[in-house]
Design an enzyme around this catalytic site. Structure first.
Site, mmCIF file in Angstrom:
data_model
loop_
_atom_site.group_PDB
_atom_site.id
_atom_site.type_symbol
_atom_site.label_atom_id
_atom_site.label_comp_id
_atom_site.label_asym_id
_atom_site.label_seq_id
_atom_site.Cartn_x
_atom_site.Cartn_y
_atom_site.Cartn_z
ATOM 1 C CD GLU A 212 35.727 40.857 28.852
ATOM 2 O OE1 GLU A 212 35.603 41.820 29.620
ATOM 3 O OE2 GLU A 212 36.714 40.088 28.878
ATOM 4 C CG ASP B 147 37.330 36.361 31.222
ATOM 5 O OD1 ASP B 147 36.538 37.271 31.515
ATOM 6 O OD2 ASP B 147 38.485 36.286 31.687
HETATM 7 C C1 AAO Z 1 41.949 40.765 40.755
HETATM 8 C C2 AAO Z 1 42.403 42.044 41.429
HETATM 9 C C3 AAO Z 1 43.701 42.526 40.814
HETATM 10 C C4 AAO Z 1 44.763 41.439 40.932
HETATM 11 C C5 AAO Z 1 44.236 40.177 40.245
HETATM 12 C C6 AAO Z 1 45.192 39.006 40.354
HETATM 13 O O1 AAO Z 1 41.401 43.026 41.299
HETATM 14 O O2 AAO Z 1 44.139 43.685 41.524
HETATM 15 O O3 AAO Z 1 45.958 41.851 40.297
HETATM 16 O O4 AAO Z 1 42.994 39.809 40.847
HETATM 17 O O5 AAO Z 1 45.454 38.716 41.675
HETATM 18 C C7 AAO Z 1 38.030 40.206 37.277
HETATM 19 C C8 AAO Z 1 38.168 41.519 38.035
HETATM 20 C C9 AAO Z 1 39.608 41.838 38.355
HETATM 21 C C10 AAO Z 1 40.270 40.670 39.064
HETATM 22 C C11 AAO Z 1 40.187 39.483 38.117
HETATM 23 C C12 AAO Z 1 40.853 38.226 38.656
HETATM 24 O O6 AAO Z 1 37.611 42.558 37.258
HETATM 25 O O7 AAO Z 1 39.626 42.982 39.212
HETATM 26 O O8 AAO Z 1 41.626 40.986 39.387
HETATM 27 O O9 AAO Z 1 38.791 39.175 37.883
HETATM 28 O O10 AAO Z 1 40.288 37.866 39.864
HETATM 29 C C13 AAO Z 1 40.333 44.434 31.013
HETATM 30 C C14 AAO Z 1 40.216 43.200 30.149
HETATM 31 C C15 AAO Z 1 38.870 42.526 30.286
HETATM 32 C C16 AAO Z 1 38.501 42.313 31.754
HETATM 33 C C17 AAO Z 1 38.517 43.683 32.417
HETATM 34 C C18 AAO Z 1 38.129 43.604 33.890
HETATM 35 O O11 AAO Z 1 40.462 43.542 28.788
HETATM 36 O O12 AAO Z 1 38.972 41.271 29.638
HETATM 37 O O13 AAO Z 1 39.850 44.218 32.330
HETATM 38 N N1 AAO Z 1 37.210 41.628 31.905
HETATM 39 C C19 AAO Z 1 37.186 40.157 32.135
HETATM 40 C C20 AAO Z 1 36.116 39.774 33.147
HETATM 41 C C21 AAO Z 1 36.518 40.259 34.516
HETATM 42 C C22 AAO Z 1 37.786 39.548 34.966
HETATM 43 C C23 AAO Z 1 38.723 39.272 33.871
HETATM 44 C C24 AAO Z 1 38.460 39.579 32.557
HETATM 45 C C25 AAO Z 1 39.905 38.463 34.193
HETATM 46 O O14 AAO Z 1 34.889 40.246 32.725
HETATM 47 O O15 AAO Z 1 35.498 40.073 35.458
HETATM 48 O O16 AAO Z 1 38.471 40.369 35.944
HETATM 49 O O17 AAO Z 1 39.491 37.102 34.071
HETATM 50 C C26 AAO Z 1 40.669 49.380 29.261
HETATM 51 C C27 AAO Z 1 40.815 48.259 28.267
HETATM 52 C C28 AAO Z 1 40.075 47.019 28.673
HETATM 53 C C29 AAO Z 1 40.404 46.640 30.092
HETATM 54 C C30 AAO Z 1 40.069 47.851 30.990
HETATM 55 C C31 AAO Z 1 40.304 47.565 32.463
HETATM 56 O O18 AAO Z 1 39.320 49.890 29.206
HETATM 57 O O19 AAO Z 1 40.311 48.670 27.006
HETATM 58 O O20 AAO Z 1 40.423 45.969 27.795
HETATM 59 O O21 AAO Z 1 39.602 45.523 30.464
HETATM 60 O O22 AAO Z 1 40.887 48.932 30.571
HETATM 61 O O23 AAO Z 1 41.654 47.364 32.668
HETATM 62 C C32 AAO Z 1 37.726 53.760 29.402
HETATM 63 C C33 AAO Z 1 38.303 53.222 28.106
HETATM 64 C C34 AAO Z 1 38.341 51.710 28.133
HETATM 65 C C35 AAO Z 1 39.220 51.312 29.234
HETATM 66 C C36 AAO Z 1 38.561 51.837 30.489
HETATM 67 C C37 AAO Z 1 39.306 51.502 31.724
HETATM 68 O O24 AAO Z 1 36.362 53.395 29.551
HETATM 69 O O25 AAO Z 1 37.520 53.662 27.047
HETATM 70 O O26 AAO Z 1 38.815 51.164 26.927
HETATM 71 O O27 AAO Z 1 38.459 53.255 30.438
HETATM 72 O O28 AAO Z 1 40.574 52.121 31.694
#
Ligand code: AAO
Length: 512
Positions: A248, A212
């Site tokens: 990932e 992850d």
């Molecule tokens: C939760 C709450 C948060 C709180 C946190 C701590 O929602 O509000 O602050 O708890 O209390 C998952 C959930 C999260 C959750 C987290 C922990 O999705 O909502 O937070 O569990 O419980 C990034 C990372 C990527 C990650 C993704 C979700 O790079 O690694 O965010 N995925 C993994 C897992 C996922 C998990 C985590 C990681 C954490 O698969 O399930 O989170 O363990 C850009 C960046 C990406 C980034 C995204 C989203 O993407 O490039 O790297 O991903 O933003 O922030 C266009 C762009 C694209 C961009 C996208 C979004 O498409 O081309 O590049 O827009 O802006």
């Protein structure tokens, strides 16, 4: 000596790219949030018999348990320790599942959350899935144990302590992802704890890991962790098998960190694949299926040997992660079946099928207010079992895309055509296309508004085949359309776009 070093480096670099899928199998399925007991049963009753190669499981380690929102799915991405008790079940149930799946030729890949622990605020009530004590405020996780010394504290230079700008490499890797307490993976101690956790799972018989949030870890730190991993258990895998690693890393282009930085360490999730294929099947931005003639590396995707591909994942099916509205999910079932069918027919990458649960989507200004909702649960928050209906679909809110006939049969198609080249391309210049896989399989799509009514070369040997989309071969008979291939390899296809599934697929083993 030089040669030795070369061989050693090459051996190391390709090793973690091999999923070690059993002979004759090719695709894996993500059984998102399933209980271990249900996965074990599914391996025996469905995945093994239908040629699935492996299962990606939800994080098996101890995680936070949140009350607000109530038991969100994402609580499992907030580790509290590496004890193996989670919403999916106990350590004994996990071990039993791994054993039973291995015994029927289905590999288990663990979702490893090693970048961070829980969120900085720790969550209301501070519960955890095995009942371990912790304090997010003081960064104390006694059952690992980790203390404040094991986190990236002063390394992060943003005022919030969180990642604020994805074009700053240091922020992305040294600051907190959405406030999740960021482990200092450069520390030998932290590396040893993470490796100990992963090695325990290897001992139990898993075949590898989805790692992850790799974008948020330095490649050098990951290399050090992976270097400490044991070979796979020889109870089920050949001697000297390295664990499969797929990382990932979201890379749609335009950011400071690219997927390429992780290629030597293992495979990487190719997020462009589902985002682009979704756009093509939705016919957005002028995209048409005809343009997919050079699908794969020709579209600027990563090298074939590095890619793990998927149409949607647990994040982007609900607006998290990346890909946005172009992603096709089970909510758009007609397009989803076609896109998954396309992926499974096409040779590029290691393919992963998504298997979801349904939730109450509620959009306000384009954002789903219920994107947090966890799996089907009982009133105490425990996850419900997956009941199987008489027609082989799943009940109680479990979608089970992998059991849909069209998708299950395309997993078998991929196995039957494995190793065969992409061949005999045909198109109408628009959204009707067809291609084969040597002489082992052929698929035709009609995503235009007009009917398809064409005779074309399939590359298959003469005979009558059963279409595995509208039906399947059962005993000696076909429950769907029959396709007659002449001795010259040519066949006539008629597909109306108003059909529920406007595509047809035949393969060597669907011959009648
Ligand atoms: C939760 C709450 C948060 C709180 C946190 C701590 O929602 O509000 O602050 O708890 O209390 C998952 C959930 C999260 C959750 C987290 C922990 O999705 O909502 O937070 O569990 O419980 C990034 C990372 C990527 C990650 C993704 C979700 O790079 O690694 O965010 N995925 C993994 C897992 C996922 C998990 C985590 C990681 C954490 O698969 O399930 O989170 O363990 C850009 C960046 C990406 C980034 C995204 C989203 O993407 O490039 O790297 O991903 O933003 O922030 C266009 C762009 C694209 C961009 C996208 C979004 O498409 O081309 O590049 O827009 O802006």
């Amino acid at each position: 000596m030089k040669l030795f070093i070369l061989v050693a480096l090459f051996g190391l670099s390709i090793a973690q790219h091999n999923p070690h899928i059993k002979q004759g199998r090719t695709a894996i399925v993500h059984l998102f949030e399933w209980r271990w007991a249900d996965i074990a049963a599914e391996c025996e009753r469905f995945l093994g018999p239908n040629g699935f190669g492996g299962v990606q499981i939800s994080p098996p380690n101890e995680h936070i348990v949140l009350n607000s929102p109530w038991r969100p799915w994402w609580q499992r991405y907030q580790p509290i320790s590496y004890n193996l008790c989670s919403r999916s079940g106990s350590e004994d149930e996990l071990r039993d599942m791994i054993t039973r799946c291995n015994n029927v030729g289905v590999n288990i890949y663990v979702d490893a959350v090693i970048n961070h622990m829980c969120g900085a605020s720790g969550g209301e009530g501070n519960h955890s899935s095995c009942g371990s004590r912790f304090n997010a405020g003081t960064k104390d996780f006694p059952s690992v144990p980790y203390s404040a010394l094991d986190f990236n504290n002063n390394k992060c230079k943003t005022s919030s302590g969180d990642i604020e700008n994805y074009s700053d490499v240091f922020q992305v890797r040294d600051c907190r992802l959405v406030s999740l307490l960021d482990l200092a993976l450069e520390k030998d101690y932290v590396r040893s704890k993470v490796a100990e956790y992963m090695n325990k799972l290897i001992d139990m018989g898993v075949a590898g890991f989805r790692v992850d949030a790799c974008k948020h870890m330095w490649p050098g730190d990951l290399e050090a962790v992976y270097g400490r991993l044991q070979n796979l258990s020889t109870v089920w895998f050949p001697n000297n098998s390295r664990p499969f690693i797929f990382q990932e890393v979201i890379d749609l282009g335009g950011e400071a960190i690219s997927a390429r930085e992780y290629f030597h360490l293992g495979r990487v999730t190719e997020f462009k694949y589902g985002a682009k294929l979704g756009t093509v099947f939705r016919k957005w931005k002028g995209e048409k299926l005809v343009f997919t003639r050079n699908w794969g590396e020709g579209w600027g995707f990563m090298p074939d040997g590095n890619a793990v591909v998927f149409i949607d994942n647990h994040d982007n099916q609900r607006g998290h992660g990346a890909g946005g509205a172009s992603i096709v999910t089970f909510w758009d079932s007609k397009l989803h079946k076609m896109a998954v069918g396309y992926m499974l027919a096409h040779p590029y990458g290691v393919a992963r099928v998504m298997s979801s649960f349904r939730w109450d989507r509620r959009f306000v200004d384009g954002k789903d207010q219920n994107d947090w909702m966890g799996p089907p649960s009982n009133s105490d928050g425990s996850t419900k079992p997956v009941p199987i209906n008489p027609d082989q679909t799943c009940g109680d809110g479990w979608v089970c895309e992998h059991r849909w006939r069209q998708i299950k049969n395309m997993v078998i198609f991929r196995n039957v055509v494995d190793g065969q080249p992409h061949s005999n391309w045909w198109d109408n210049g628009s959204n009707q296309v067809a291609f084969g896989r040597g002489n082992r399989g052929f698929i035709v799509f009609n995503n235009d508004d007009s009917d398809l009514d064409v005779t074309m070369n399939t590359g298959m040997s003469g005979g009558t085949y059963c279409d595995v989309i509208s039906g399947q071969k059962e005993g000696g008979t076909c429950t769907g359309k029959k396709i007659h291939v002449g001795s010259d390899g040519r066949a006539h296809f008629k597909i109306s776009n108003s059909e529920e599934d406007p595509f047809v697929a035949i393969h060597a083993e669907s011959k009648l």
